[in-house]
Design a protein around this motif. Structure first.
Motif: not given
Lengths: 237, 293
Positions: A90, A92-96, A136
């Motif tokens: 889990r 945060f796939l859209q965060m660096s 991601g």
């Protein structure tokens, strides 16, 4: 051994009408690696999520460093020194990668973040190489490292890991367990939830075996590894 | 020259849609709900600015600030009273509640201000720009609207990209449980999102009423629906998507009115939406998230 840093006492957790945790009690002492093993659906993740305050027990208590966690708002539990690496990572796939790590330090004073980032990068050099990439795009193993690094950013007194080996290739599983061992040597207290009983018990000081919401066995890692019953049920022997 | 004129009007109208769409898209991104009362917050913002200028003789700047303040508080209060108790409820229940809140706000406005339209005095005092020997007129309102939209877009990008609170919002919008494990106060973050969205709605309300100066309790509904369309068009949940969707929608609407049919302009807008969604179901900038196992 003194006082346990985490003491779970007779907790009962329901999902709607499903009684998922039926009166579990266990302790974790400072500098230990304690593992909860058991099959899918035994209640391992539910136990961790209850400790983290995402779920609530109807009975009993959970005390951490002498404080009753039920009285602490869920988002303040991290502040008490408890961090969880959740099941399925889990991140945060859209965060660096760097932003994910910063989120791990959300409750920490901002002055120390740069130094903590460097610490995590030295532990996981791959993350440093990829710090500007969004999470991601990382592989499963890298995401697991990121999830662990993210949890370490809050300087936890107790690190809870939920199935860190899930979905990883055997070589990566070994690598992850090696890292857990190193963290332990460096002074972290660890509560490890695993389906991979063999790996978990081989690095754990003590273990508890969960079956359908109850603790059915407990003992030192080596005792449990040697127990014929556990061999038959969990170690495929 | 007429095309240029229409384009500018389209961008100006689209900027208002974009500002409203930002509220829809941010709230959707973070609370996974469609706040159909968002359009009515625009109307409340309009009335607040109108009342403070007409009855209290305030200047435009304090009037706009009051509208923003009232709408921000309204957004927080509505979320706390109507949506927060439904955090675990099925999304249909939340949707119907939002529609209920929308009617509540409209009827409250009807009770307070009556049904007769109020004539809104523009808050913008920039003179119209006459270019090419007066063949091309750009109104002060258009200039102010487009500028506001650009400033808001830049400010929001900086906020979500650089600040701790903004990053926490992105984290909550991706995974509430994981965000809470980081120690992020999810409820507070959701409140903040409603506050920002509603504050933006107030700005949109004032700009809208400055361009189209009739104010009624139902003033917010149609722009609200159009902005929702814009948010879906651009990819709901995406902030740049809301901007692009809003501006494109405004341009399509004005061009539809000018060159095809005044009556059909709304139908054209929605037809374009349908075509876009058929070709790209996530909207123009919608993100398709692939889980990695």
């Amino acid at each position: 051994m003194g006082e346990p840093i985490l003491k779970v006492d007779d907790i009962n957790v329901w999902y709607g009408s499903i009684h998922a945790i039926k009166g579990i009690s266990f302790e974790v002492y400072e500098d230990e690696i304690v593992t909860l093993i058991g099959a899918n659906g035994a209640g391992k993740s539910t136990t961790l999520n209850t400790i983290s305050g995402l779920l609530h027990s109807k009975t009993g208590s959970i005390s951490f460093m002498g404080k009753n966690l039920a009285k602490i708002a869920p988002h303040k539990i991290v502040d008490e020194g408890l961090a969880q690496v959740p099941e399925g990572r889990r991140v945060f796939l859209q965060m660096s990668v760097a932003e994910n790590l910063e989120m791990g330090a959300f409750t920490a004073p901002s002055s120390g973040i740069a130094a903590d980032l460097e610490k995590v990068y030295s532990l996981f050099p791959r993350l440093k190489e990829r710090r500007r990439q969004v999470a991601g795009t990382l592989s499963g193993g890298e995401q697991q490292m990121l999830a662990m690094g993210r949890a370490l950013m809050s300087h936890p007194k107790l690190l809870m890991l939920d199935e860190p080996s899930m979905g990883l290739a055997p070589i990566l599983v070994e690598q992850i367990f090696e890292i857990i061992g190193n963290l332990h040597k460096a002074g972290s207290t660890i509560l490890l939830v695993e389906q991979n009983a063999q790996m978990a018990l081989s690095i754990a000081d003590r273990g508890y075996v969960l079956e359908t919401g109850k603790i059915v066995h407990s003992g030192s890692g080596s005792e449990l590894l040697a127990s014929p019953e556990i061999k038959r049920a969990y170690l495929g022997g | 020259m007429a095309i240029l004129m229409n384009l500018i009007n389209g961008i100006s109208l689209g900027s208002v849609y974009a500002i409203i769409a930002l509220g829809y898209t941010m709230v959707y991104g973070i609370a996974k709900m469609l706040n159909f009362a968002h359009g009515d917050v625009i109307m409340v913002g309009g009335y607040m600015a109108f009342c403070s200028m007409t009855y209290l003789n305030w200047g435009p700047v304090p009037a706009v600030l009051l509208a923003i303040a009232v709408c921000t508080v309204l957004g927080i209060v509505v979320e706390r009273l109507a949506y927060k108790p439904l955090r675990q409820a099925p999304s249909l229940a939340v949707l119907i509640t939002a529609i209920g809140v929308s009617y509540f706000l409209q009827n409250a406005a009807l009770l307070i201000w009556g049904s007769d339209p109020k004539v809104f005095t523009s808050v913008i005092h920039i003179p119209s720009q006459r270019l090419f020997d007066g063949q091309l007129i750009i109104t002060g309102t258009a200039v102010a609207t487009v500028l506001s939209c650009v400033v808001i877009m830049i400010a929001l990008s900086l906020f979500t990209g650089k600040t701790k609170m903004g990053k926490a919002m992105r984290a909550v919008s991706e995974d509430k449980g994981a965000a809470q494990l980081m120690g992020i106060n999810v409820n507070f973050t959701i409140s903040m999102t409603f506050a920002i969205g509603s504050g933006l709605a107030a700005i949109a309300g004032v700009l809208l009423c400055s361009a189209y100066p009739t104010l009624m309790p139902t003033t917010g509904s149609m722009p609200g629906i159009k902005a929702f369309t814009a948010a879906v068009f651009g990819g709901i949940g995406s902030i740049p998507g809301a901007m692009i969707g809003g501006i494109l929608l405004g341009i399509i609407e004005i061009f539809g009115k000018a060159y095809i049919s005044t009556q059909l302009s709304d139908a054209i807008v929605f037809a374009v939406l349908i075509v876009v969604l058929l070709v790209k179901p996530t909207g123009l900038l919608g993100k398709q998230i692939r889980e990695k196992v």
